[in-house]
Scaffold this motif. Structure first.
Motif, PDB file in Angstrom:
ATOM      1  N   GLY A  76      71.214   6.197  43.779  1.00 27.00           N
ATOM      2  CA  GLY A  76      72.114   5.615  44.768  1.00 27.00           C
ATOM      3  C   GLY A  76      72.631   6.681  45.715  1.00 27.00           C
ATOM      4  N   VAL A  77      73.248   6.224  46.803  1.00 28.74           N
ATOM      5  CA  VAL A  77      73.805   7.141  47.798  1.00 28.74           C
ATOM      6  C   VAL A  77      75.143   6.592  48.282  1.00 28.74           C
ATOM      7  CG1 VAL A  77      72.570   6.062  49.745  1.00 28.74           C
ATOM      8  CG2 VAL A  77      73.283   8.452  49.913  1.00 28.74           C
ATOM      9  N   ALA A  78      76.053   7.507  48.625  1.00 26.13           N
ATOM     10  CA  ALA A  78      77.358   7.141  49.188  1.00 26.13           C
ATOM     11  C   ALA A  78      77.693   8.128  50.298  1.00 26.13           C
ATOM     12  CB  ALA A  78      78.435   7.164  48.104  1.00 26.13           C
ATOM     13  N   PHE A  79      78.530   7.685  51.250  1.00 29.09           N
ATOM     14  CA  PHE A  79      78.865   8.483  52.425  1.00 29.09           C
ATOM     15  C   PHE A  79      80.373   8.654  52.549  1.00 29.09           C
ATOM     16  CE2 PHE A  79      75.048   6.004  53.253  1.00 29.09           C
ATOM     17  CZ  PHE A  79      74.144   6.998  53.577  1.00 29.09           C
ATOM     18  N   SER A  80      80.784   9.823  53.053  1.00 30.79           N
ATOM     19  CA  SER A  80      82.192  10.078  53.356  1.00 30.79           C
ATOM     20  C   SER A  80      82.292  10.672  54.757  1.00 30.79           C
ATOM     21  CB  SER A  80      82.807  11.047  52.353  1.00 30.79           C
ATOM     22  OG  SER A  80      84.131  11.366  52.758  1.00 30.79           O
ATOM     23  N   TYR A  81      83.208  10.117  55.544  1.00 31.70           N
ATOM     24  CA  TYR A  81      83.441  10.606  56.905  1.00 31.70           C
ATOM     25  C   TYR A  81      84.813  11.261  57.031  1.00 31.70           C
ATOM     26  CZ  TYR A  81      79.304   7.911  58.073  1.00 31.70           C
ATOM     27  OH  TYR A  81      78.016   7.427  58.120  1.00 31.70           O
ATOM     28  N   ASP A  82      85.507  11.460  55.896  1.00 30.51           N
ATOM     29  CA  ASP A  82      86.864  12.021  55.929  1.00 30.51           C
ATOM     30  C   ASP A  82      87.029  13.173  54.933  1.00 30.51           C
ATOM     31  OD1 ASP A  82      86.808  10.578  53.585  1.00 30.51           O
ATOM     32  OD2 ASP A  82      88.555   9.343  54.053  1.00 30.51           O
ATOM     33  N   ARG A 140      79.192  14.069  58.265  1.00 25.81           N
ATOM     34  CA  ARG A 140      79.551  13.366  57.038  1.00 25.81           C
ATOM     35  C   ARG A 140      79.082  14.146  55.823  1.00 25.81           C
ATOM     36  NH1 ARG A 140      75.034   8.466  57.341  1.00 25.81           N
ATOM     37  NH2 ARG A 140      73.227   9.851  57.212  1.00 25.81           N
ATOM     38  N   MET A 141      79.681  13.802  54.699  1.00 30.25           N
ATOM     39  CA  MET A 141      79.196  14.279  53.411  1.00 30.25           C
ATOM     40  C   MET A 141      78.416  13.124  52.793  1.00 30.25           C
ATOM     41  SD  MET A 141      82.607  16.249  52.054  1.00 30.25           S
ATOM     42  CE  MET A 141      81.913  16.711  50.491  1.00 30.25           C
ATOM     43  N   VAL A 142      77.352  13.468  52.071  1.00 29.42           N
ATOM     44  CA  VAL A 142      76.499  12.447  51.468  1.00 29.42           C
ATOM     45  C   VAL A 142      76.312  12.798  49.995  1.00 29.42           C
ATOM     46  CG1 VAL A 142      74.299  11.222  51.617  1.00 29.42           C
ATOM     47  CG2 VAL A 142      75.306  12.227  53.691  1.00 29.42           C
ATOM     48  N   ALA A 143      76.580  11.841  49.119  1.00 31.67           N
ATOM     49  CA  ALA A 143      76.436  12.042  47.673  1.00 31.67           C
ATOM     50  C   ALA A 143      75.264  11.217  47.158  1.00 31.67           C
ATOM     51  CB  ALA A 143      77.714  11.627  46.948  1.00 31.67           C
ATOM     52  N   PHE A 144      74.431  11.850  46.348  1.00 32.11           N
ATOM     53  CA  PHE A 144      73.305  11.185  45.690  1.00 32.11           C
ATOM     54  C   PHE A 144      73.573  11.211  44.199  1.00 32.11           C
ATOM     55  CE2 PHE A 144      71.834  12.887  49.630  1.00 32.11           C
ATOM     56  CZ  PHE A 144      71.095  11.846  50.162  1.00 32.11           C
ATOM     57  N   TYR A 183      76.198   2.955  49.905  1.00 31.65           N
ATOM     58  CA  TYR A 183      75.234   2.282  50.767  1.00 31.65           C
ATOM     59  C   TYR A 183      75.004   0.869  50.236  1.00 31.65           C
ATOM     60  CZ  TYR A 183      70.676   1.330  52.912  1.00 31.65           C
ATOM     61  OH  TYR A 183      69.628   0.773  53.590  1.00 31.65           O
ATOM     62  N   SER A 184      75.069  -0.120  51.114  1.00 31.65           N
ATOM     63  CA  SER A 184      74.948  -1.523  50.690  1.00 31.65           C
ATOM     64  C   SER A 184      73.559  -1.855  50.155  1.00 31.65           C
ATOM     65  CB  SER A 184      75.296  -2.458  51.847  1.00 31.65           C
ATOM     66  OG  SER A 184      74.382  -2.266  52.917  1.00 31.65           O
ATOM     67  N   GLU A 220      60.691  13.113  50.434  1.00 34.27           N
ATOM     68  CA  GLU A 220      61.225  13.573  51.713  1.00 34.27           C
ATOM     69  C   GLU A 220      61.798  12.392  52.481  1.00 34.27           C
ATOM     70  OE1 GLU A 220      58.076  15.334  54.027  1.00 34.27           O
ATOM     71  OE2 GLU A 220      57.141  13.401  54.436  1.00 34.27           O
ATOM     72  N   SER A 221      62.745  12.713  53.394  1.00 32.58           N
ATOM     73  CA  SER A 221      63.401  11.687  54.195  1.00 32.58           C
ATOM     74  C   SER A 221      63.876  12.296  55.505  1.00 32.58           C
ATOM     75  CB  SER A 221      64.609  11.126  53.434  1.00 32.58           C
ATOM     76  OG  SER A 221      65.346  10.238  54.245  1.00 32.58           O
ATOM     77  N   LYS A 222      63.941  11.473  56.525  1.00 26.10           N
ATOM     78  CA  LYS A 222      64.532  11.903  57.794  1.00 26.10           C
ATOM     79  C   LYS A 222      65.958  11.379  57.943  1.00 26.10           C
ATOM     80  CE  LYS A 222      60.335  12.632  60.446  1.00 26.10           C
ATOM     81  NZ  LYS A 222      60.387  14.058  60.545  1.00 26.10           N
ATOM     82  N   ASP A 223      66.310  10.305  57.188  1.00 26.19           N
ATOM     83  CA  ASP A 223      67.613   9.660  57.380  1.00 26.19           C
ATOM     84  C   ASP A 223      68.495   9.611  56.129  1.00 26.19           C
ATOM     85  OD1 ASP A 223      66.395   7.731  55.808  1.00 26.19           O
ATOM     86  OD2 ASP A 223      66.402   6.182  57.361  1.00 26.19           O
ATOM     87  N   LEU A 224      68.067  10.204  55.026  1.00 28.33           N
ATOM     88  CA  LEU A 224      68.807  10.253  53.758  1.00 28.33           C
ATOM     89  C   LEU A 224      68.899   8.902  53.046  1.00 28.33           C
ATOM     90  CD1 LEU A 224      71.657  12.700  54.838  1.00 28.33           C
ATOM     91  CD2 LEU A 224      69.761  13.197  53.285  1.00 28.33           C
ATOM     92  N   ILE A 225      68.209   7.895  53.543  1.00 29.74           N
ATOM     93  CA  ILE A 225      68.202   6.573  52.902  1.00 29.74           C
ATOM     94  C   ILE A 225      66.792   6.173  52.487  1.00 29.74           C
ATOM     95  CG2 ILE A 225      68.632   4.103  53.253  1.00 29.74           C
ATOM     96  CD1 ILE A 225      70.934   4.935  55.116  1.00 29.74           C
TER      97      ILE A 225
END
Length: 183
Positions: free
Chosen positions: A107-113, A89-93, A121-122, A160-165
């Motif tokens: 905030g964060v958003a995800f793209s799988y396409d 996936r692509m991840v936008a911050f 992210y909810s 730092e993060s392991k899961d991007l959230i």
């Protein structure tokens, strides 16, 4: 001039430019699955979105629909994007400029396409702070973790993060008044 580059009198010949309205800061310049992605602030009648364009050669750009739109939390300001290979996936911050408080949060958003559609992210915002300036997240992979660098008023903040959230602050630094007076 490279073949296929449109010639317009008042438009840059090589550099990307918006068809209309105001284009601001470039954000999230990434290469993913055969395409270069350019995200940018896109000011449409004082509403700040993230615009999106793709290229195979960094010369000819295809404009795509707006990537990330303002929502009930706030407008979408500067940030960065990463490719999360592990989760395909692509991840936008991005920095929210909050409507009600005018504070800034992340905030964060995800793209799988390949960036064609984005889902925020909810649980946004993922990071908040009481500082007046708390913005411009830049994220990158380092060893087995993700690192985020943020502007925090008169200092730079590292997380730092392991899961991007879920993010933990690991450090901060600032100069003296002669060398640094804010964002």
């Amino acid at each position: 001039m490279p073949k296929g580059v449109k010639m317009e009198k008042y438009r840059p010949k090589i550099h990307f430019s918006a068809e209309d309205y105001i284009i601001n800061d470039p954000n999230g310049l990434v290469y993913y699955k055969g395409e270069y992605h350019l995200f940018h602030q896109y000011n449409i009648n004082e509403q700040i979105y993230w615009g999106h364009a793709v290229s195979k050669d960094l010369v000819r750009w295809k404009r795509l629909p707006k990537a990330i739109a303002p929502d009930k939390i706030g407008q979408i300001w500067s940030g960065s994007a990463v490719v999360d290979e592990e989760n395909q996936r692509m991840v936008a911050f991005f920095t929210y400029s909050e409507h009600e408080t005018k504070r800034q949060s992340q905030g964060v958003a995800f793209s799988y396409d390949k960036g064609r559609t984005w889902e925020k992210y909810s649980g946004n915002p993922i990071l908040t702070d009481s500082r007046e300036d708390f913005r411009d997240p830049k994220v990158f992979r380092y060893e087995e973790k993700w690192v985020m660098i943020l502007s925090g008023g008169d200092c730079v903040l590292l997380y730092e993060s392991k899961d991007l959230i879920h993010w933990n602050q690991i450090s901060s630094f600032k100069g003296n008044q002669e060398s640094h007076t804010g964002v």
